[in-house]
Design a protein around this motif. Structure first.
Motif, PDB file in Angstrom:
ATOM      1  N   CYS A  17      40.508  36.043  29.951  1.00  0.00           N
ATOM      2  CA  CYS A  17      39.980  35.866  31.314  1.00  0.00           C
ATOM      3  C   CYS A  17      39.497  37.184  31.909  1.00  0.00           C
ATOM      4  CB  CYS A  17      41.039  35.241  32.218  1.00  0.00           C
ATOM      5  SG  CYS A  17      41.340  33.493  31.897  1.00  0.00           S
ATOM      6  N   ILE A  18      40.234  38.261  31.703  1.00  0.00           N
ATOM      7  CA  ILE A  18      39.817  39.540  32.285  1.00  0.00           C
ATOM      8  C   ILE A  18      38.572  40.073  31.590  1.00  0.00           C
ATOM      9  CG2 ILE A  18      41.195  41.088  30.823  1.00  0.00           C
ATOM     10  CD1 ILE A  18      40.665  41.382  34.629  1.00  0.00           C
ATOM     11  N   ILE A  19      38.465  39.820  30.283  1.00  0.00           N
ATOM     12  CA  ILE A  19      37.252  40.215  29.557  1.00  0.00           C
ATOM     13  C   ILE A  19      36.062  39.385  30.040  1.00  0.00           C
ATOM     14  CG2 ILE A  19      36.094  40.212  27.306  1.00  0.00           C
ATOM     15  CD1 ILE A  19      38.783  40.922  26.047  1.00  0.00           C
ATOM     16  N   GLY A  20      36.276  38.076  30.179  1.00  0.00           N
ATOM     17  CA  GLY A  20      35.219  37.196  30.659  1.00  0.00           C
ATOM     18  C   GLY A  20      34.751  37.575  32.047  1.00  0.00           C
ATOM     19  N   PHE A  21      35.688  37.855  32.933  1.00  0.00           N
ATOM     20  CA  PHE A  21      35.325  38.243  34.299  1.00  0.00           C
ATOM     21  C   PHE A  21      34.608  39.592  34.321  1.00  0.00           C
ATOM     22  CE2 PHE A  21      36.066  40.287  38.377  1.00  0.00           C
ATOM     23  CZ  PHE A  21      35.664  39.299  39.265  1.00  0.00           C
ATOM     24  N   SER A  22      35.079  40.511  33.513  1.00  0.00           N
ATOM     25  CA  SER A  22      34.465  41.844  33.463  1.00  0.00           C
ATOM     26  C   SER A  22      33.019  41.756  32.971  1.00  0.00           C
ATOM     27  CB  SER A  22      35.271  42.765  32.549  1.00  0.00           C
ATOM     28  OG  SER A  22      36.582  42.940  33.050  1.00  0.00           O
ATOM     29  N   LEU A  23      32.795  40.961  31.927  1.00  0.00           N
ATOM     30  CA  LEU A  23      31.434  40.780  31.411  1.00  0.00           C
ATOM     31  C   LEU A  23      30.537  40.123  32.453  1.00  0.00           C
ATOM     32  CD1 LEU A  23      32.128  39.616  27.746  1.00  0.00           C
ATOM     33  CD2 LEU A  23      31.176  41.813  28.477  1.00  0.00           C
ATOM     34  N   MET A  24      31.078  39.104  33.135  1.00  0.00           N
ATOM     35  CA  MET A  24      30.295  38.402  34.154  1.00  0.00           C
ATOM     36  C   MET A  24      29.900  39.349  35.280  1.00  0.00           C
ATOM     37  SD  MET A  24      28.975  35.435  34.694  1.00  0.00           S
ATOM     38  CE  MET A  24      29.918  34.548  33.442  1.00  0.00           C
ATOM     39  N   ALA A 101      44.186  35.447  47.864  1.00  0.00           N
ATOM     40  CA  ALA A 101      44.159  36.874  48.186  1.00  0.00           C
ATOM     41  C   ALA A 101      43.260  37.639  47.213  1.00  0.00           C
ATOM     42  CB  ALA A 101      45.577  37.443  48.147  1.00  0.00           C
ATOM     43  N   LEU A 102      43.340  37.281  45.932  1.00  0.00           N
ATOM     44  CA  LEU A 102      42.505  37.928  44.921  1.00  0.00           C
ATOM     45  C   LEU A 102      41.035  37.644  45.182  1.00  0.00           C
ATOM     46  CD1 LEU A 102      42.269  39.516  42.277  1.00  0.00           C
ATOM     47  CD2 LEU A 102      42.568  37.359  41.038  1.00  0.00           C
ATOM     48  N   ASN A 103      40.719  36.414  45.592  1.00  0.00           N
ATOM     49  CA  ASN A 103      39.333  36.056  45.892  1.00  0.00           C
ATOM     50  C   ASN A 103      38.775  36.892  47.048  1.00  0.00           C
ATOM     51  OD1 ASN A 103      37.514  33.958  47.777  1.00  0.00           O
ATOM     52  ND2 ASN A 103      36.971  34.026  45.610  1.00  0.00           N
ATOM     53  N   THR A 104      39.569  37.037  48.093  1.00  0.00           N
ATOM     54  CA  THR A 104      39.141  37.846  49.245  1.00  0.00           C
ATOM     55  C   THR A 104      38.888  39.285  48.836  1.00  0.00           C
ATOM     56  OG1 THR A 104      40.416  36.441  50.760  1.00  0.00           O
ATOM     57  CG2 THR A 104      39.788  38.627  51.555  1.00  0.00           C
ATOM     58  N   ALA A 133      35.810  27.609  43.572  1.00  0.00           N
ATOM     59  CA  ALA A 133      36.110  27.543  42.135  1.00  0.00           C
ATOM     60  C   ALA A 133      37.523  28.038  41.864  1.00  0.00           C
ATOM     61  CB  ALA A 133      35.098  28.376  41.351  1.00  0.00           C
ATOM     62  N   MET A 134      37.906  29.113  42.544  1.00  0.00           N
ATOM     63  CA  MET A 134      39.248  29.664  42.346  1.00  0.00           C
ATOM     64  C   MET A 134      40.307  28.733  42.917  1.00  0.00           C
ATOM     65  SD  MET A 134      38.727  33.798  42.813  1.00  0.00           S
ATOM     66  CE  MET A 134      40.430  34.139  42.314  1.00  0.00           C
ATOM     67  N   ALA A 192      38.628  34.630  37.065  1.00  0.00           N
ATOM     68  CA  ALA A 192      39.535  35.383  37.933  1.00  0.00           C
ATOM     69  C   ALA A 192      40.807  34.595  38.212  1.00  0.00           C
ATOM     70  CB  ALA A 192      38.829  35.732  39.249  1.00  0.00           C
ATOM     71  N   SER A 193      40.644  33.315  38.511  1.00  0.00           N
ATOM     72  CA  SER A 193      41.805  32.470  38.775  1.00  0.00           C
ATOM     73  C   SER A 193      42.632  32.266  37.512  1.00  0.00           C
ATOM     74  CB  SER A 193      41.349  31.117  39.320  1.00  0.00           C
ATOM     75  OG  SER A 193      42.445  30.383  39.815  1.00  0.00           O
ATOM     76  N   GLY A 194      41.959  32.129  36.371  1.00  0.00           N
ATOM     77  CA  GLY A 194      42.672  31.986  35.100  1.00  0.00           C
ATOM     78  C   GLY A 194      43.537  33.183  34.793  1.00  0.00           C
ATOM     79  N   PHE A 195      43.007  34.371  35.086  1.00  0.00           N
ATOM     80  CA  PHE A 195      43.783  35.601  34.878  1.00  0.00           C
ATOM     81  C   PHE A 195      45.032  35.604  35.749  1.00  0.00           C
ATOM     82  CE2 PHE A 195      44.730  39.879  36.491  1.00  0.00           C
ATOM     83  CZ  PHE A 195      45.137  40.494  35.314  1.00  0.00           C
ATOM     84  N   TRP A 196      44.859  35.285  37.031  1.00  0.00           N
ATOM     85  CA  TRP A 196      46.001  35.299  37.946  1.00  0.00           C
ATOM     86  C   TRP A 196      47.045  34.252  37.553  1.00  0.00           C
ATOM     87  CZ3 TRP A 196      48.907  37.898  40.925  1.00  0.00           C
ATOM     88  CH2 TRP A 196      49.804  37.263  41.784  1.00  0.00           C
ATOM     89  N   LEU A 197      46.602  33.051  37.183  1.00  0.00           N
ATOM     90  CA  LEU A 197      47.543  32.001  36.802  1.00  0.00           C
ATOM     91  C   LEU A 197      48.304  32.350  35.524  1.00  0.00           C
ATOM     92  CD1 LEU A 197      45.675  28.644  37.517  1.00  0.00           C
ATOM     93  CD2 LEU A 197      47.528  29.690  38.795  1.00  0.00           C
ATOM     94  N   ALA A 198      47.620  32.999  34.592  1.00  0.00           N
ATOM     95  CA  ALA A 198      48.297  33.411  33.352  1.00  0.00           C
ATOM     96  C   ALA A 198      49.435  34.379  33.671  1.00  0.00           C
ATOM     97  CB  ALA A 198      47.299  34.062  32.400  1.00  0.00           C
ATOM     98  N   ILE A 199      49.185  35.319  34.595  1.00  0.00           N
ATOM     99  CA  ILE A 199      50.216  36.272  35.000  1.00  0.00           C
ATOM    100  C   ILE A 199      51.359  35.561  35.715  1.00  0.00           C
ATOM    101  CG2 ILE A 199      50.709  38.277  36.444  1.00  0.00           C
ATOM    102  CD1 ILE A 199      49.017  38.877  33.958  1.00  0.00           C
ATOM    103  N   ALA A 200      51.013  34.646  36.635  1.00  0.00           N
ATOM    104  CA  ALA A 200      52.032  33.934  37.405  1.00  0.00           C
ATOM    105  C   ALA A 200      52.900  33.057  36.504  1.00  0.00           C
ATOM    106  CB  ALA A 200      51.363  33.082  38.488  1.00  0.00           C
ATOM    107  N   ILE A 201      52.264  32.320  35.594  1.00  0.00           N
ATOM    108  CA  ILE A 201      53.014  31.440  34.693  1.00  0.00           C
ATOM    109  C   ILE A 201      53.831  32.263  33.699  1.00  0.00           C
ATOM    110  CG2 ILE A 201      52.763  29.729  32.841  1.00  0.00           C
ATOM    111  CD1 ILE A 201      50.397  28.576  34.390  1.00  0.00           C
ATOM    112  N   TRP A 202      53.289  33.380  33.238  1.00  0.00           N
ATOM    113  CA  TRP A 202      54.031  34.282  32.353  1.00  0.00           C
ATOM    114  C   TRP A 202      55.316  34.744  33.029  1.00  0.00           C
ATOM    115  CZ3 TRP A 202      55.895  39.231  32.688  1.00  0.00           C
ATOM    116  CH2 TRP A 202      56.252  39.876  31.502  1.00  0.00           C
TER     117      TRP A 202
END
Length: 219
Positions: A17-24, A101-104, A133-134, A192-202
């Motif tokens: 997710c972070i790679i995908g967001f960075s490329l985008m 918060a991340l979206n803002t 989307a997020m 971006a949301s996928g990255f945050w959810l992965a961290i939260a669920i982890w």
């Protein structure tokens, strides 16, 4: 072993997710994604009709912050009273509030102006990444995660996944159709949301496994 596999999967998803967001974000900054945005916008808005506009406005309402807040209270009540969850309440709240918060933060960091090709509705603020989307990704993925183990049948779990996927996609497409977001805003929001959810669920899985081990040794 179970904990290690969960952590490894969450780490892999967060990296993707972070790679995908960075490329985008890089392609947006370098104006290398203009053709993609234009083609997708033309295809989606080319289907415009009064009936479809009403449907898209409905889905965009479902993905709005006020609706998500009201729905979240209903979900919290269901988790607490019906499923008797306690720790899961913290995961749900952290996932939704953290995503918002991340979206803002990201919107003010990138300052991308909204498209002005064919606006069906009017809205202010910055464009990238899409808050709708997020919101959609966070709510429906976390609902799927929390309800998964309570559904015994495979077909029931399949329906849950298909429903969540449909809602996430429909809300994202509605923003493109209504002319308030580029497709890259939507994809970036999912990453971006996928990255945050992965961290939260982890974090949730790590805490839960450790707590179970402490209880096991205590008994």
């Amino acid at each position: 072993m179970k904990l290690k596999s969960h952590l490894a999967l969450a780490f892999l998803i967060s990296v993707v997710c972070i790679i995908g967001f960075s490329l985008m974000s890089l392609w947006i900054s370098d104006h290398k994604i203009v053709q993609f945005d234009t083609i997708v916008i033309s295809a989606i808005q080319g289907m415009e009709s009064p009936a479809l506009t009403s449907v898209m406005k409905f889905f965009t309402f479902i993905g709005s912050a006020p609706f998500v807040i009201v729905m979240s209270f209903g979900i919290l009540f269901f988790l607490y009273k019906v499923l008797k969850h306690r720790v899961e309440l913290i995961l749900f709240i952290a996932s939704i509030l953290g995503s918002a918060a991340l979206n803002t933060l990201l919107k003010h960091l990138f300052h991308r102006i909204r498209p002005n090709l064919h606006r069906i509705i009017d809205i202010g603020g910055f464009s990238f990444p899409s808050g709708h989307a997020m919101n959609a990704f966070s709510v429906y993925v976390i609902i799927t995660f929390l309800l998964w183990r309570h559904i015994p049948r495979k077909w029931g779990r399949t329906l849950l996944i298909l429903f969540s996927f449909f809602m996430i996609l429909a809300i994202g497409v509605s923003r493109i159709y209504l002319g308030v977001h580029y497709p890259s805003d939507i994809v970036g929001g999912y990453f971006a949301s996928g990255f945050w959810l992965a961290i939260a669920i982890w974090t949730f899985q790590f805490y839960k496994e450790k707590r179970n081990k402490v209880r096991h040794y205590a008994n």
